[in-house]
Design a protein around this motif. Structure first.
Motif, PDB file in Angstrom:
ATOM      1  N   TYR A  12       0.828  -1.213   0.000  1.00 33.65           N
ATOM      2  CA  TYR A  12       0.000   0.000   0.000  1.00 33.65           C
ATOM      3  C   TYR A  12       0.860   1.260   0.000  1.00 33.65           C
ATOM      4  O   TYR A  12       1.915   1.321   0.637  1.00 33.65           O
ATOM      5  CB  TYR A  12      -0.907   0.006   1.238  1.00 33.65           C
ATOM      6  CG  TYR A  12      -1.885  -1.147   1.266  1.00 33.65           C
ATOM      7  CD1 TYR A  12      -3.136  -1.045   0.659  1.00 33.65           C
ATOM      8  CD2 TYR A  12      -1.544  -2.354   1.881  1.00 33.65           C
ATOM      9  CE1 TYR A  12      -4.028  -2.106   0.672  1.00 33.65           C
ATOM     10  CE2 TYR A  12      -2.431  -3.416   1.895  1.00 33.65           C
ATOM     11  CZ  TYR A  12      -3.670  -3.293   1.286  1.00 33.65           C
ATOM     12  OH  TYR A  12      -4.541  -4.349   1.301  1.00 33.65           O
ATOM     13  N   ASP A  13       0.391   2.278  -0.713  1.00 30.44           N
ATOM     14  CA  ASP A  13       1.072   3.564  -0.720  1.00 30.44           C
ATOM     15  C   ASP A  13       0.848   4.309   0.596  1.00 30.44           C
ATOM     16  O   ASP A  13       1.672   5.102   1.020  1.00 30.44           O
ATOM     17  CB  ASP A  13       0.578   4.430  -1.886  1.00 30.44           C
ATOM     18  CG  ASP A  13       0.967   3.840  -3.233  1.00 30.44           C
ATOM     19  OD1 ASP A  13       2.002   3.150  -3.289  1.00 30.44           O
ATOM     20  OD2 ASP A  13       0.238   4.066  -4.212  1.00 30.44           O
ATOM     21  N   ARG A  14      -0.272   4.022   1.224  1.00 32.73           N
ATOM     22  CA  ARG A  14      -0.642   4.683   2.482  1.00 32.73           C
ATOM     23  C   ARG A  14       0.258   4.199   3.617  1.00 32.73           C
ATOM     24  O   ARG A  14       0.558   3.020   3.733  1.00 32.73           O
ATOM     25  CB  ARG A  14      -2.111   4.357   2.788  1.00 32.73           C
ATOM     26  CG  ARG A  14      -2.639   4.857   4.120  1.00 32.73           C
ATOM     27  CD  ARG A  14      -2.920   6.339   4.058  1.00 32.73           C
ATOM     28  NE  ARG A  14      -3.984   6.753   4.944  1.00 32.73           N
ATOM     29  CZ  ARG A  14      -3.841   6.989   6.249  1.00 32.73           C
ATOM     30  NH1 ARG A  14      -2.679   6.810   6.834  1.00 32.73           N
ATOM     31  NH2 ARG A  14      -4.878   7.402   6.968  1.00 32.73           N
ATOM     32  N   GLN A  15       0.675   5.115   4.481  1.00 30.65           N
ATOM     33  CA  GLN A  15       1.467   4.736   5.648  1.00 30.65           C
ATOM     34  C   GLN A  15       0.628   3.899   6.606  1.00 30.65           C
ATOM     35  O   GLN A  15      -0.517   4.232   6.906  1.00 30.65           O
ATOM     36  CB  GLN A  15       1.977   5.983   6.382  1.00 30.65           C
ATOM     37  CG  GLN A  15       2.806   5.656   7.620  1.00 30.65           C
ATOM     38  CD  GLN A  15       3.195   6.895   8.422  1.00 30.65           C
ATOM     39  OE1 GLN A  15       2.800   8.007   8.065  1.00 30.65           O
ATOM     40  NE2 GLN A  15       3.940   6.710   9.485  1.00 30.65           N
ATOM     41  N   ILE A  16       1.186   2.796   7.080  1.00 35.49           N
ATOM     42  CA  ILE A  16       0.495   1.948   8.045  1.00 35.49           C
ATOM     43  C   ILE A  16       0.852   2.428   9.451  1.00 35.49           C
ATOM     44  O   ILE A  16       2.008   2.372   9.879  1.00 35.49           O
ATOM     45  CB  ILE A  16       0.894   0.465   7.867  1.00 35.49           C
ATOM     46  CG1 ILE A  16       0.565  -0.007   6.445  1.00 35.49           C
ATOM     47  CG2 ILE A  16       0.186  -0.393   8.909  1.00 35.49           C
ATOM     48  CD1 ILE A  16      -0.895   0.102   6.062  1.00 35.49           C
ATOM     49  N   ILE A  17      -0.162   2.900  10.163  1.00 35.27           N
ATOM     50  CA  ILE A  17       0.040   3.425  11.516  1.00 35.27           C
ATOM     51  C   ILE A  17       0.137   2.296  12.534  1.00 35.27           C
ATOM     52  O   ILE A  17       0.940   2.343  13.467  1.00 35.27           O
ATOM     53  CB  ILE A  17      -1.103   4.391  11.881  1.00 35.27           C
ATOM     54  CG1 ILE A  17      -1.087   5.597  10.933  1.00 35.27           C
ATOM     55  CG2 ILE A  17      -0.980   4.853  13.328  1.00 35.27           C
ATOM     56  CD1 ILE A  17      -2.300   6.483  11.064  1.00 35.27           C
ATOM     57  N   ALA A  18      -0.696   1.279  12.365  1.00 43.88           N
ATOM     58  CA  ALA A  18      -0.687   0.127  13.278  1.00 43.88           C
ATOM     59  C   ALA A  18      -1.028  -1.127  12.477  1.00 43.88           C
ATOM     60  O   ALA A  18      -1.961  -1.120  11.670  1.00 43.88           O
ATOM     61  CB  ALA A  18      -1.687   0.329  14.416  1.00 43.88           C
ATOM     62  N   ASP A  19      -0.264  -2.182  12.706  1.00 44.05           N
ATOM     63  CA  ASP A  19      -0.404  -3.422  11.940  1.00 44.05           C
ATOM     64  C   ASP A  19      -1.004  -4.517  12.817  1.00 44.05           C
ATOM     65  O   ASP A  19      -0.321  -5.097  13.657  1.00 44.05           O
ATOM     66  CB  ASP A  19       0.960  -3.850  11.403  1.00 44.05           C
ATOM     67  CG  ASP A  19       0.873  -5.049  10.474  1.00 44.05           C
ATOM     68  OD1 ASP A  19      -0.224  -5.606  10.312  1.00 44.05           O
ATOM     69  OD2 ASP A  19       1.922  -5.434   9.917  1.00 44.05           O
ATOM     70  N   PHE A  20      -2.282  -4.793  12.606  1.00 50.12           N
ATOM     71  CA  PHE A  20      -2.984  -5.855  13.336  1.00 50.12           C
ATOM     72  C   PHE A  20      -2.968  -7.170  12.569  1.00 50.12           C
ATOM     73  O   PHE A  20      -3.536  -8.160  13.013  1.00 50.12           O
ATOM     74  CB  PHE A  20      -4.448  -5.442  13.594  1.00 50.12           C
ATOM     75  CG  PHE A  20      -4.583  -4.249  14.495  1.00 50.12           C
ATOM     76  CD1 PHE A  20      -4.791  -4.412  15.852  1.00 50.12           C
ATOM     77  CD2 PHE A  20      -4.493  -2.954  13.995  1.00 50.12           C
ATOM     78  CE1 PHE A  20      -4.910  -3.317  16.700  1.00 50.12           C
ATOM     79  CE2 PHE A  20      -4.602  -1.846  14.826  1.00 50.12           C
ATOM     80  CZ  PHE A  20      -4.814  -2.036  16.182  1.00 50.12           C
ATOM     81  N   SER A  21      -2.313  -7.175  11.416  1.00 52.03           N
ATOM     82  CA  SER A  21      -2.348  -8.356  10.544  1.00 52.03           C
ATOM     83  C   SER A  21      -1.278  -9.379  10.890  1.00 52.03           C
ATOM     84  O   SER A  21      -1.338 -10.522  10.455  1.00 52.03           O
ATOM     85  CB  SER A  21      -2.164  -7.929   9.080  1.00 52.03           C
ATOM     86  OG  SER A  21      -0.819  -7.595   8.811  1.00 52.03           O
ATOM     87  N   THR A  22      -0.276  -8.977  11.648  1.00 52.63           N
ATOM     88  CA  THR A  22       0.825  -9.862  11.990  1.00 52.63           C
ATOM     89  C   THR A  22       0.712 -10.297  13.445  1.00 52.63           C
ATOM     90  O   THR A  22       0.334  -9.505  14.314  1.00 52.63           O
ATOM     91  CB  THR A  22       2.185  -9.200  11.750  1.00 52.63           C
ATOM     92  OG1 THR A  22       3.224 -10.061  12.229  1.00 52.63           O
ATOM     93  CG2 THR A  22       2.293  -7.858  12.455  1.00 52.63           C
ATOM     94  N   ASN A  23       1.067 -11.555  13.727  1.00 55.56           N
ATOM     95  CA  ASN A  23       1.001 -12.090  15.083  1.00 55.56           C
ATOM     96  C   ASN A  23       2.309 -11.909  15.845  1.00 55.56           C
ATOM     97  O   ASN A  23       2.471 -12.429  16.947  1.00 55.56           O
ATOM     98  CB  ASN A  23       0.652 -13.584  15.041  1.00 55.56           C
ATOM     99  CG  ASN A  23      -0.711 -13.818  14.423  1.00 55.56           C
ATOM    100  OD1 ASN A  23      -1.571 -12.954  14.481  1.00 55.56           O
ATOM    101  ND2 ASN A  23      -0.905 -14.982  13.834  1.00 55.56           N
ATOM    102  N   VAL A  24       3.264 -11.191  15.257  1.00 55.65           N
ATOM    103  CA  VAL A  24       4.556 -10.942  15.894  1.00 55.65           C
ATOM    104  C   VAL A  24       4.375  -9.950  17.047  1.00 55.65           C
ATOM    105  O   VAL A  24       3.580  -9.006  16.962  1.00 55.65           O
ATOM    106  CB  VAL A  24       5.553 -10.389  14.853  1.00 55.65           C
ATOM    107  CG1 VAL A  24       6.857  -9.949  15.511  1.00 55.65           C
ATOM    108  CG2 VAL A  24       5.820 -11.442  13.778  1.00 55.65           C
ATOM    109  N   TRP A  25       5.106 -10.159  18.143  1.00 54.69           N
ATOM    110  CA  TRP A  25       5.070  -9.255  19.295  1.00 54.69           C
ATOM    111  C   TRP A  25       5.363  -7.825  18.844  1.00 54.69           C
ATOM    112  O   TRP A  25       6.397  -7.556  18.233  1.00 54.69           O
ATOM    113  CB  TRP A  25       6.087  -9.717  20.331  1.00 54.69           C
ATOM    114  CG  TRP A  25       6.553  -8.716  21.345  1.00 54.69           C
ATOM    115  CD1 TRP A  25       7.842  -8.347  21.574  1.00 54.69           C
ATOM    116  CD2 TRP A  25       5.748  -7.978  22.276  1.00 54.69           C
ATOM    117  NE1 TRP A  25       7.905  -7.414  22.576  1.00 54.69           N
ATOM    118  CE2 TRP A  25       6.622  -7.158  23.033  1.00 54.69           C
ATOM    119  CE3 TRP A  25       4.381  -7.896  22.546  1.00 54.69           C
ATOM    120  CZ2 TRP A  25       6.184  -6.301  24.033  1.00 54.69           C
ATOM    121  CZ3 TRP A  25       3.940  -7.038  23.539  1.00 54.69           C
ATOM    122  CH2 TRP A  25       4.820  -6.256  24.273  1.00 54.69           C
TER     123      TRP A  25
END
Length: 340
Positions: A12-25
């Motif tokens: 995505y071109d949009r900046q990702i503020i928070a990533d809830f898609s990954t299960n990493v700590w």
């Protein structure tokens, strides 16, 4: 499946503020790990250990087992493909819904695959297969599998490959490693990338009976674990007690997060034993919800429609900081106002 996993914000071109898609700590790597790894940079001028021998010894001491039961791999994905290769052409059961790489690896090595729904698996059936892949806590549901000991006893002819990549993110952290002494048909896959937030380094390991280990190491490629990943592994096991993430607080935050999400009528939130969980949108579908959250709010979720047994409405969320959790709760309330 090369694509279709989480953590795909790079698309995505949009900046990702928070990533809830990954299960990493979400808290990042342990303090001191980065400096330690960079301090061993000179090791990249030479080949790493062929099969990570020294790290294998440390992992064996940590789990109080023989080094001849430990195989260090380039993440759990390599472990999965090695096990599938070992059972080329055999009959395999995959407990679903679950991580797609089990199915992909089995198809690559010409397995005859049977899919067993999670609820049916809890009935502990007798199996007519040679291998079982089961994830506990399960990805994407976050549920722990119960009564595995009885299932192992009931099916001694079958190797149970148990993926414990997320076991550190549970209240009790009840690994089934203790069952290895009693059941030679148990193989455990562990990840070091989720708990310590180093998925870019690719590091994990297999624990198995010495006979299974000897078969796996015959087919393992040399040098799959690079020098920087090995350095990270050394740091983790040399400082193990002092670098654990605050899992109890994370799970308390998850409880609050789920309580707030459950108040949104346009969503259904499912029970989970770990920090991530499934949801279902009652309006439109998860792909549309994902696009909305990225474009309007800079928040990324995991569209879960490509997990076998789930629908176009299912998505997965992993608990982040309380501030980030509040952001997505508010965004989802807005979604409800627009479409519900």
């Amino acid at each position: 499946m090369l694509y279709g996993h989480g953590d795909d914000g790079y698309r995505y071109d949009r900046q990702i503020i928070a990533d809830f898609s990954t299960n990493v700590w979400y808290g990042g790597e342990p303090v001191g790990l980065k400096e330690y790894v960079f301090g061993r940079w000179s090791q990249v001028n030479r080949y790493p250990e062929v099969v990570a021998e020294s790290l294998r010894e440390k992992i064996a001491r940590h789990h109080q087992i023989s080094a001849g039961q430990v195989l260090v791999c380039s993440g759990t994905t390599e472990s999965i493909y090695l096990v599938a290769q070992l059972f080329t052409g055999k009959r395999t059961t995959i407990v679903t819904p679950s991580f797609s790489e089990y199915e992909d690896a089995c198809q690559l090595f010409d397995h005859e695959i049977t899919y067993l729904n999670w609820q049916d698996a809890l009935e502990i059936p007798r199996l007519k297969t040679d291998l079982v892949f089961i994830c506990s806590p399960n990805n994407p549901t976050g549920l722990l599998f119960q009564d595995l000991q009885y299932w192992l006893k009931l099916n001694p002819q079958c190797l149970f490959a148990v993926d414990e990549a997320f076991i550190d993110f549970t209240w009790e952290r009840n690994s089934v490693i203790s069952l290895m002494k009693k059941f030679p048909n148990l193989l455990i896959m562990r990840s070091l990338t989720k708990t310590y937030a180093i998925p870019g380094l690719r590091l994990g390991y297999v624990l198995a009976h010495k006979d299974i280990f000897s078969q796996l190491i015959r087919i393992k490629q040399p040098w799959t674990v690079n020098a920087m990943a090995l350095a990270a592994g050394d740091f983790i096991f040399d400082h193990f007690e002092s670098i654990q993430p605050p899992v109890s607080q994370l799970l308390e935050d998850k409880r609050t997060f789920v309580q707030e999400l459950s108040k949104i009528e346009a969503l259904q939130i499912y029970k989970s034993d770990t920090h991530f969980f499934l949801g279902r949108t009652m309006v439109r579908n998860a792909a549309q919800l994902k696009e909305y959250l990225v474009e309007k709010h800079g928040l990324l979720i995991r569209d879960a429609c490509n997990f076998r047994g789930l629908t176009r409405q299912h998505f997965r969320l992993a608990t982040q900081s309380p501030e980030s959790n509040e952001k997505i709760v508010n965004a989802l309330r807005e979604w409800q106002k627009l479409y519900y």
